[in-house]
Design a protein around this motif. Structure first.
Motif, PDB file in Angstrom:
ATOM      1  N   ARG A  11       0.851  -1.190   0.000  1.00 22.79           N
ATOM      2  CA  ARG A  11       0.000   0.000   0.000  1.00 22.79           C
ATOM      3  C   ARG A  11       0.887   1.240   0.000  1.00 22.79           C
ATOM      4  N   ARG A  12       0.643   2.117  -0.967  1.00 21.49           N
ATOM      5  CA  ARG A  12       1.443   3.335  -1.093  1.00 21.49           C
ATOM      6  C   ARG A  12       0.971   4.354  -0.064  1.00 21.49           C
ATOM      7  N   THR A  14       1.890   8.347   1.191  1.00 19.01           N
ATOM      8  CA  THR A  14       2.622   9.585   0.962  1.00 19.01           C
ATOM      9  C   THR A  14       2.947  10.210   2.312  1.00 19.01           C
ATOM     10  N   ALA A  36       4.577   1.030   1.019  1.00 20.94           N
ATOM     11  CA  ALA A  36       5.482   1.588   0.008  1.00 20.94           C
ATOM     12  C   ALA A  36       5.430   3.109   0.162  1.00 20.94           C
ATOM     13  N   GLU A  38       6.391   7.128   0.012  1.00 18.65           N
ATOM     14  CA  GLU A  38       7.054   8.117  -0.820  1.00 18.65           C
ATOM     15  C   GLU A  38       7.098   9.396   0.004  1.00 18.65           C
ATOM     16  N   PRO A  56      -2.613   7.880  -2.921  1.00 18.62           N
ATOM     17  CA  PRO A  56      -2.066   6.710  -2.230  1.00 18.62           C
ATOM     18  C   PRO A  56      -3.152   6.069  -1.365  1.00 18.62           C
TER      19      PRO A  56
END
Length: 132
Positions: A11-12, A14, A36, A38, A56
């Motif tokens: 799972r992204r 931010t 994941a 960023e 995200p």
């Protein structure tokens, strides 16, 4: 019989954080938990990200940022239909900040700095699960 397993992509998340040490800690914690992450370093870059990219699974958002503060970033996220329901966890060093749970800058959770890493990860997991 097929023995291959389908593995869900991470799972992204931010992270919008200007402090390099906190950003590094968050990156480590979230990668260790299978996210994941960023990193975005300031409010203006975060607002540009909203305009240019899909959302995200969740956002960890610092309250005090260069160029635009976290509440302005949260408002921009809520104004974009693609991002409007993404869970936002606000990090704040300001002890007097009230949790904005309604209005244009609505956030889903607020954690005060310095934070307990385990509590932050647990809160983010809960938010990402509820937002899924």
């Amino acid at each position: 019989m097929d023995t291959t397993q389908t593995i869900a992509p991470p799972r992204r998340v931010t992270i919008v954080e200007d402090d390099e040490n906190i950003a590094g800690l968050l990156l480590f914690l979230l990668e260790r938990e299978g996210f994941a992450p960023e990193i975005v370093r300031d409010g203006r870059a975060a607002i540009e990200l909203v305009a240019a990219h899909g959302p995200p699974s969740a956002v960890v958002l610092d309250h005090m940022l260069p160029y635009r503060d976290g509440l302005a970033v949260a408002s921009a996220m809520r104004a974009d239909p693609r991002w409007s329901d993404i869970p936002i966890l606000l990090l704040s060093a300001a002890q007097a900040v009230a949790e904005p749970r309604s209005g244009a800058a609505r956030v889903d959770a607020c954690i005060e700095k310095p934070f307990d890493p385990a509590a932050l990860v647990a809160s983010l997991k809960r938010l990402a699960r509820e937002g899924a």
